[in-house]
Design an enzyme around this catalytic site. Structure first.
Site, PDB file in Angstrom:
ATOM      1  CB  ALA A 310      -2.144  12.612  -4.004  1.00  0.00           C
ATOM      2  CG  ASP A 311      -7.315   8.551  -1.767  1.00  0.00           C
ATOM      3  OD1 ASP A 311      -6.568   7.678  -1.274  1.00  0.00           O
ATOM      4  OD2 ASP A 311      -8.560   8.466  -1.715  1.00  0.00           O
ATOM      5  CE1 TYR A 312      -2.117   6.785   0.865  1.00  0.00           C
ATOM      6  CE2 TYR A 312      -1.152   4.629   0.492  1.00  0.00           C
ATOM      7  CZ  TYR A 312      -1.267   5.774   1.248  1.00  0.00           C
ATOM      8  OH  TYR A 312      -0.518   5.912   2.393  1.00  0.00           O
ATOM      9  CB  ALA A 314      -5.741  10.730  -6.065  1.00  0.00           C
TER      10      ALA A 314
END
Ligand code: BGC
Length: 759
Positions: A310-312, A314
């Site tokens: 996951a993006d930070y 997200a």
């Protein structure tokens, strides 16, 4: 990264007691205002050993077994708790990029020899302390060269390994739907084929160095958000159509033809072992909870067998994310924490088999990426600063684009008598973009420094351009005036407009400066350091324009060598420079960009109603004139294309002869475009789409044949009816040239069931 201030459970990594489980966590509540007061543990010094040394008795260490088998064996040896802990990261502040830290950390299980895994940003240079600041990816895309893309990734990967990393969070692959996008500098342009070819090469290069490449941000994450206040521009927070919540409404064909192919190429051709899902939503579902993206397309259609990170920040719902296909919430492991996942298991929202599957996929990626078999644990090795600086200079040369050159203003021989005026605020800086691609350079040669070194410091008269009248006076008597100006761009917020002055805070009117200098000196050369396209209202009044993009730490050397004629300009635009700010596919339509509020729902909805028409596809379909077209770039010599031959087999082969008709050695980039029938009656179709490119270096008068292969897929469109790629019946036109608007050679192949009328 942009760090949101959140009130959330915090887990601080702790060193394990000898022989104990290596992952212990403290849970508490705290206000995470990340100011860099804490740092991650330094890599451990010591002898370099592989987690799976030769002859290890652990069955998952047997290199003769497949990564799948090895992952299964290790998973079987792990407790349920250990499997859960493999879903969440353990690094809180590394994204700040301080020395000795990593952007992300996934702690291992020492009793099983599962090593701690380190991740680092990012696409323009690593962020574990100082590193070689590479040219921005948009410059790499401008090279139209797979070997240049590989050269950039070799520097990136070598330094990532030297600093003890296993995963590189690069390349970024979102499409430039609007050139206002805050991350335009960080991606590979507006064409999915060009981006995909270069990115697949980069992934392959990184993974050949023993790393795992993480391609991001999957998918349709093409805007940061517009700011409604100057403060938002200053601190890089775009609230309108924010990337954290915007919902991109996009039809399946547009998704498949425009926003996914670059990712697809990195998986199928590059073998990428990791993907980062984006913050934003696609058709109403958050990307990290989007089963259609993460499972139906990524794993089932493309055969991806790696780990989705996951993006930070997200990851939102543990159950939805795990079921959709998310493997790892790396920062800081709050959402997929033992507590939240444990609760989801308890309530039956998620099954243990799903947790096991996600953990197993991550393990498989680590085995396939060589993490168990590569020696590790040694003290970080040094970086060859000088050699990497030379490579950064060479890459920068490869991607700078000569946009205009009247009256042979360039090259400017260092033997030219007289003073050279160097003017502009960006002459004394190497521009770079803000956010997770910002790098702390190991050394820097500014444009001014590079020009002084090449032309002789005593011959250079410098003004920063704040006093326009003084700058014009300086230019007046000079042999040439070089105006060096740039824009301002960052992750987190989109540019407020496309002019050079947009979003700048120093009160210098760069357009007026260029006009004033051009008025004073006919040999005015403009050097742009921009994130992407800008408006160039003064272009007809200056003698030359060199687009240097964000050129990296050695940018000044490259600029000086190109200006002096020590090197030949050879870059080509990976995106269109529009003639007016109102012309682009999303301009003037808030429902397309930045999106509009839909009342009951959070965030904004951006409707991709322009469909497949982004970039040059749009300008061509609407027959709009542009300032500089996609694919365009001048050189100091001249070129001709001739002798088009098409073998319509499968794959089809397109051959042309490239000739250097000028008097200097140079490098050309011949490009192949296809004009395809619409996939259904009445469906929109772009007049031309790039499907091949190459680079050819030739001496004056020399010719070379260049061949391009076009697969059936290259001649296909996405059929919504069939839910698959299809060659639409009719005439598949072929054009070869040096830009999307300069396609002198035309031909056709004829495929499909009916028609085929290419007359
Ligand atoms: C960015 C990612 C980056 C991460 C860690 C996020 O804000 O979108 O590209 O890898 O931060 O720095």
């Amino acid at each position: 990264m942009r760090v949101p201030v959140v009130l959330s459970p915090v887990r601080w990594p702790r060193r394990p007691a000898a022989g104990a489980r290596s992952r212990r966590r403290l849970t508490g509540f705290g206000l995470l205002a990340l100011v860099g007061i804490a740092t991650a543990p330094l890599p451990q010094a010591g002898a370099a050993t592989a987690p799976c040394p030769a002859g290890s008795a652990r069955p998952w260490c047997d290199p003769a077994r497949s990564p799948d088998e090895r992952a299964g064996l290790l998973l079987a040896a792990m407790t349920k708790q250990e499997r859960i802990e493999l879903l969440g990261g353990d690094e809180l502040v590394g994204a700040i990029g301080l020395p000795g830290t990593h952007t992300g950390t996934l702690r291992g299980v020492s009793r099983l020899g599962l090593p701690t895994v380190h991740l680092t940003d990012g696409p323009a240079g690593i962020r574990s302390g100082r590193a070689t600041a590479l040219p921005a990816p948009v410059l790499v895309a401008s090279s139209f060269s797979r070997s240049t893309a590989a050269a950039a990734s070799t520097v990136l990967g070598t330094e990532a390994v030297a600093r003890g990393n296993d995963v590189v969070l690069a390349p970024s692959l979102n499409m430039v739907r609007t050139p206002l996008g805050g991350r335009t500098f960080e991606v590979l342009g507006e064409d999915p084929y060009l981006a995909g070819q270069l990115a697949a090469t980069q992934v392959h290069t990184l993974q050949s160095l023993g790393l795992i490449a993480n391609v991001k941000h999957f998918a349709v994450n093409n805007q940061e958000g517009a700011s409604t206040t100057p403060l938002g521009n200053l601190v890089a927070i775009g609230d309108l159509g924010s990337r954290f919540s915007v919902d991109a409404r996009v039809d399946e064909r547009t998704l498949r033809e425009i926003y996914l192919p670059a990712f697809e190429a990195t998986i199928k051709e590059g073998g990428a072992l990791s993907v980062m899902c984006a913050y934003s939503r696609v058709n109403g579902v958050y990307a990290c909870e989007n089963r259609h993206l993460l499972t139906d397309i990524l794993r089932d259609d493309w055969g991806f067998q790696g780990t989705v990170i996951a993006d930070y920040g997200a990851a939102y719902s543990p159950a939805r994310a795990l079921k959709a296909g998310l493997n790892l919430d790396i920062w800081p492991g709050i959402l997929l924490s033992p507590t939240t996942v444990g609760w989801s298991l308890l309530t039956g929202a998620v099954r243990q088999s799903t947790v096991d599957q996600r953990a197993r996929e991550t393990l498989r990626a680590l085995f396939a990426g060589g993490v168990f078999d590569r020696p590790r644990g040694a003290a970080p090795t040094g970086i060859d600063v000088g050699a990497h600086d030379d490579r950064a200079a060479r890459i920068a040369e490869d991607g700078m684009v000569l946009l205009r050159n009247e009256r042979a203003a360039l090259p400017l021989s260092p033997d030219t008598p007289g003073t050279i005026a160097v003017i502009g605020p960006e002459a004394s800086m190497n521009k770079g973009g803000g956010g997770s691609s910002a790098t702390a350079a190991l050394r820097t040669t500014t444009p001014l420094g590079g020009l002084r070194a090449r032309f002789g410091a005593s011959r250079i008269a410098y003004s920063n351009g704040r006093d326009r009248a003084r700058a014009a006076r300086l230019a007046k008597g000079a042999a040439a005036a070089i105006v060096i100006v740039g824009d301002r761009a960052s992750e987190g917020v989109d540019k407020p407009c496309l002019g050079l002055n947009c979003g700048q805070f120093d009160q210098i009117d760069r357009d007026a400066l260029i006009e004033a200098v051009a008025e004073a000196n006919p040999r005015t050369i403009v050097v742009l350091q921009t994130a992407g396209p800008v408006l160039t209202p003064w272009r007809e009044r200056v003698a030359a324009i060199l687009e240097a993009w964000y050129p990296g730490q050695a940018g000044g050397r490259a600029i000086a060598r190109l200006i002096a004629g020590d090197a030949e300009p050879r870059g080509h635009l990976p995106l269109t420079f529009p003639a007016s700010a109102a012309d682009g596919p999303t301009d003037g339509d808030a429902s397309r960009y930045p999106g509009v509020s839909t009342g009951s729902r959070i965030g904004h909805t951006a409707t991709y109603s322009e469909g497949v028409l982004i970039g040059y596809r749009w300008y061509d379909a609407k027959q709009l004139s542009v300032a500089y077209p996609f694919g365009f770039g001048l050189s100091y010599t001249s070129w001709a294309l001739s002798n088009l031959r098409i073998d319509a087999g499968s794959p089809a082969t397109v051959r042309v002869t490239v000739t250097n008709t000028g008097s200097r050695t140079g490098t050309a980039a011949p490009q192949v475009y296809v004009g395809l029938p619409a996939p259904a009656p009445g469906a929109t179709q772009a007049p031309w789409q790039l499907r091949g490119f190459d680079r050819v270096t030739l001496q004056p008068g020399a010719s070379r044949d260049v061949a391009f292969q076009l697969t059936d897929r290259d001649l296909s469109s996405w059929s919504t009816a069939a839910g698959d790629w299809r060659i639409a019946p009719g005439c598949q036109r072929i054009a070869v040239g040096f830009s999307s608007r300069d396609l002198p050679l035309r031909g056709a192949v004829s495929r499909g069931t009916v028609g085929g009328d290419c007359g």
